[in-house]
Write a protein that holds these residues in place. Sequence first.
Motif, PDB file in Angstrom:
ATOM      1  N   GLN A 168       3.065  -9.730 -18.314  1.00  0.00           N
ATOM      2  CA  GLN A 168       2.997  -8.346 -17.830  1.00  0.00           C
ATOM      3  C   GLN A 168       2.746  -7.367 -18.971  1.00  0.00           C
ATOM      4  N   ASN A 174      -2.237   8.828  -8.166  1.00  0.00           N
ATOM      5  CA  ASN A 174      -2.641   7.783  -9.106  1.00  0.00           C
ATOM      6  C   ASN A 174      -2.740   8.287 -10.544  1.00  0.00           C
ATOM      7  N   LEU A 195       5.943   3.911  -6.776  1.00  0.00           N
ATOM      8  CA  LEU A 195       5.245   2.928  -5.945  1.00  0.00           C
ATOM      9  C   LEU A 195       4.232   3.615  -5.027  1.00  0.00           C
ATOM     10  N   ILE A 196       4.618   4.779  -4.504  1.00  0.00           N
ATOM     11  CA  ILE A 196       3.751   5.463  -3.549  1.00  0.00           C
ATOM     12  C   ILE A 196       2.633   6.240  -4.258  1.00  0.00           C
ATOM     13  N   LYS A 244      -1.049   3.685  -7.522  1.00  0.00           N
ATOM     14  CA  LYS A 244      -1.504   2.433  -6.896  1.00  0.00           C
ATOM     15  C   LYS A 244      -2.277   1.555  -7.880  1.00  0.00           C
ATOM     16  N   ASP A 245      -2.871   2.198  -8.852  1.00  0.00           N
ATOM     17  CA  ASP A 245      -3.674   1.458  -9.827  1.00  0.00           C
ATOM     18  C   ASP A 245      -2.759   0.806 -10.867  1.00  0.00           C
ATOM     19  N   PRO A 246      -2.892  -0.514 -11.082  1.00  0.00           N
ATOM     20  CA  PRO A 246      -2.004  -1.168 -12.063  1.00  0.00           C
ATOM     21  C   PRO A 246      -2.158  -0.601 -13.468  1.00  0.00           C
ATOM     22  N   LYS A 295       7.726  -7.183 -10.611  1.00  0.00           N
ATOM     23  CA  LYS A 295       6.797  -8.307 -10.462  1.00  0.00           C
ATOM     24  C   LYS A 295       7.430  -9.640 -10.850  1.00  0.00           C
ATOM     25  N   LEU A 353       0.981   9.413   4.682  1.00  0.00           N
ATOM     26  CA  LEU A 353      -0.393   9.151   4.303  1.00  0.00           C
ATOM     27  C   LEU A 353      -1.358   9.315   5.457  1.00  0.00           C
ATOM     28  N   LYS A 406     -11.845  -5.534  -6.337  1.00  0.00           N
ATOM     29  CA  LYS A 406     -10.443  -5.621  -6.753  1.00  0.00           C
ATOM     30  C   LYS A 406      -9.724  -6.687  -5.930  1.00  0.00           C
ATOM     31  N   TRP A 457       3.537 -14.946  -8.622  1.00  0.00           N
ATOM     32  CA  TRP A 457       4.640 -14.430  -9.450  1.00  0.00           C
ATOM     33  C   TRP A 457       5.253 -15.502 -10.337  1.00  0.00           C
ATOM     34  N   ILE A 471      -5.543  -7.825  -9.970  1.00  0.00           N
ATOM     35  CA  ILE A 471      -4.428  -6.873  -9.922  1.00  0.00           C
ATOM     36  C   ILE A 471      -3.210  -7.634  -9.430  1.00  0.00           C
ATOM     37  N   GLN A 472      -2.110  -7.480 -10.117  1.00  0.00           N
ATOM     38  CA  GLN A 472      -0.923  -8.191  -9.634  1.00  0.00           C
ATOM     39  C   GLN A 472      -0.013  -7.284  -8.826  1.00  0.00           C
ATOM     40  N   GLY A 473       0.233  -7.684  -7.593  1.00  0.00           N
ATOM     41  CA  GLY A 473       1.182  -6.970  -6.744  1.00  0.00           C
ATOM     42  C   GLY A 473       2.520  -7.696  -6.762  1.00  0.00           C
ATOM     43  N   SER A 474       3.398  -7.298  -5.873  1.00  0.00           N
ATOM     44  CA  SER A 474       4.723  -7.926  -5.828  1.00  0.00           C
ATOM     45  C   SER A 474       5.153  -8.122  -4.381  1.00  0.00           C
ATOM     46  N   GLN A 481       3.251  -0.758  -0.356  1.00  0.00           N
ATOM     47  CA  GLN A 481       2.154  -0.387  -1.243  1.00  0.00           C
ATOM     48  C   GLN A 481       0.814  -0.479  -0.513  1.00  0.00           C
ATOM     49  N   THR A 490       0.187   2.502   1.957  1.00  0.00           N
ATOM     50  CA  THR A 490      -0.274   3.714   1.268  1.00  0.00           C
ATOM     51  C   THR A 490      -1.736   3.558   0.848  1.00  0.00           C
ATOM     52  N   SER A 491      -2.084   2.377   0.365  1.00  0.00           N
ATOM     53  CA  SER A 491      -3.469   2.167  -0.077  1.00  0.00           C
ATOM     54  C   SER A 491      -4.446   2.254   1.094  1.00  0.00           C
TER      55      SER A 491
END
Lengths: 272, 431
Positions: free
Chosen positions: A59, A131, A209-210, A213-215, A226, B12, B34, B40, B67-70, B77, B80-81
């Motif tokens: 990470q 963002n 989090l809200i 959005k972009d890592p 994570k 949103l 993307k 994980w 891209i790593q999410g969780s 997430q 919202t996206s």
Amino acid sequence: MGKALRYLALAGYIVFLAFPLVWLLSTALKLPQELASLHPTWIPRAPTLTNFTDAFGEQDLVGSGLRSLVVAVACAVLTVILALPAAYALARYRSLVNRIAIGWVLVSQVFPFILIIIPLFMVLRRLDLVNTLPGLTVVHVTFVLPFALWMLQGYVRAVPRELEEAAAVDGAGRIRSLVSVVAPLLAPGVVATLLFAFISSWNEFLFALIVLKDPDVATLPLTLVKFTGAEGVVRLGPLAAASLLATIPSLLFFAVIQRRLKSGLMAGAVKG
Amino acid sequence: MRMRTAVAASLLVLAAGCASESPAAAPDEPVTIKFQSLAWQKESIAANKELVAEWNKANPKIQVEYIQGSWDNVNDQLVTSFEAGDPPDVIHDDSPALSGFANRGYLLDVKDKIPAELKSDIPQPAWDTVTFGDGKGGQGVYGVPFLQESQVTIANKKLLEAADVRIPTPDSPWTWDEFAEISKKLTKGDTYGVAWPMKSPVNKVLNLSLNFAGTFFQTDGAGKTTVKVGAEEREVLQRIHDQLYKDKSADPSALGMGSADPLPGFYAGKYAMLPAGVYLRQQVVEQAPDGFEWITLPPLKGVSSEQGAVSQTLSVAADSKYPEQSLKFISFFLNGANQVKLAKGDWLLPTSVKAAADPAMTVEENGWNVATASAKSLVVAPFLKVNGFDEWKSKVATPTLQQYFADKITIDEVAKKLVDEGNQVLERYNK
């Protein structure tokens, strides 16, 4: 005997406070086999840095830590800048409007913070701040501000009005009186508010989090999560290692600022 | 979490439409898609990144950004996206989450877009786990299922051998009756036969209840779904309860635990067996003390060994500007050879027939042969298709089952609560 008991109590309190940090360190240095033991140990049997290398390797802890730091510092400074004049006005000038304002500050704490995200998000979208770190800073300031205002107006009230009156008698104008007399006495309050705002922002997860959005703009809490998987299964070692690193900026910030806290208590209290 | 999702969604919705449109690339222009992965575990992240790098090297005109999410917050997430109009192009999630997203039009229906080779390599029961209503009266396929989980039993080999019990095989599994008898036999001194971690009991109970044809939901001719708790649905509930309070072969102190929490006790010999998802083998391999011998036992058998299947999936966002490129990437990412790498990384079962036949998936080491064979028991989980299941699960089923397993209410009261209160919840969704 009394003194010995006091030291003993103090030592006990320090141990109590230090426990989570020491346990985090111990966990971060253990191998998975030791972490899964029914009989936890204080000192790792075979200390390892694997958890740290895994955490860093997988990470972007440094990047997200730096972003969290920027947001938290900006949030702390902006909060104090915005809250200080308002707190002074609320504490010093008694009127119906002020009483209503203070009441509203208190009432605003009753609502879940999540409610303010709705208007905030709309504003952020219009300003093209979703963002972005400035966008998150705005959100953090908004949710920290009411309590910071409440804290600071309490500190302002604690500064005797007579000191300002005495300064006026000595010929100091309003600004001079505020800068030379009130400000040093308020320093501990300002420092405490800075700390409160910094830590609130540093640890904040949901709004980040809200809004983010972009890592590439993720803050530290978003990165730490994570290390958790489905069904609540956690990679405890890397998470502990990363969390330990995440506490360092807060500790450093506190170490730097707490000297100000002490010196502020002394300064300006005695009229020479 | 639920409140967060609701609030995030509502806010949103207000903001939707503000999202700026960027022009799509010209046909020959390189594009970047993307890909949000939920890998994980260390090996799983490595496998994902390796495959993305391989793709990027071979496809300079379709670059994939990893891209790593969780798992912990992916659905908050994603909502919202989706609402903000900039979701990832390729989305990793699990099949229960897709139903709501499909219903709201967030995901692309890939029914007629999946290459024939990929389609035929994945059996129909797996495709069924990603087939949902489109919210307009039709049905669509809203993802490609690639990893599945079955419930097996992880057991302390030495304790089984010492008790001289029959070791089951995929062709000759234990029945629930046998399992109960053996659990009693293994309960000695400080050791319980089994630990049932029931912090989140609903999916586990519902999936296992298919062993006795327990579906928990029924849909009438008019399409109205109601809760059903008859003799079939009571079987697994009653059997677990009996182990806890009648046979006393299950440790009641494990009830409040999450799936991985009993592992330290398992290594210490506090429990001889641990019913668990196949993925938990990874934790055992990583954590078990030196010399600890363990074995993976196949799914239990009631009237059948059927279990409810939930798949991990890759979907394409409906708003993606590059759906064709995204599907090309998914086809590469989920081919048979790559599914082997992904399954090994996550210690789960590949849906790909080719992958399941790979020698790496059928070796005895770490119970891969038993785990892979257990995929044959998987059928689409009935609750997957129930609109309102999430609310039923959190508001009604979870607290009710927790009360039952804590021995605070009877099985009749369980049935009444699940049905009466459950139907009130489903009523709103049936309208």
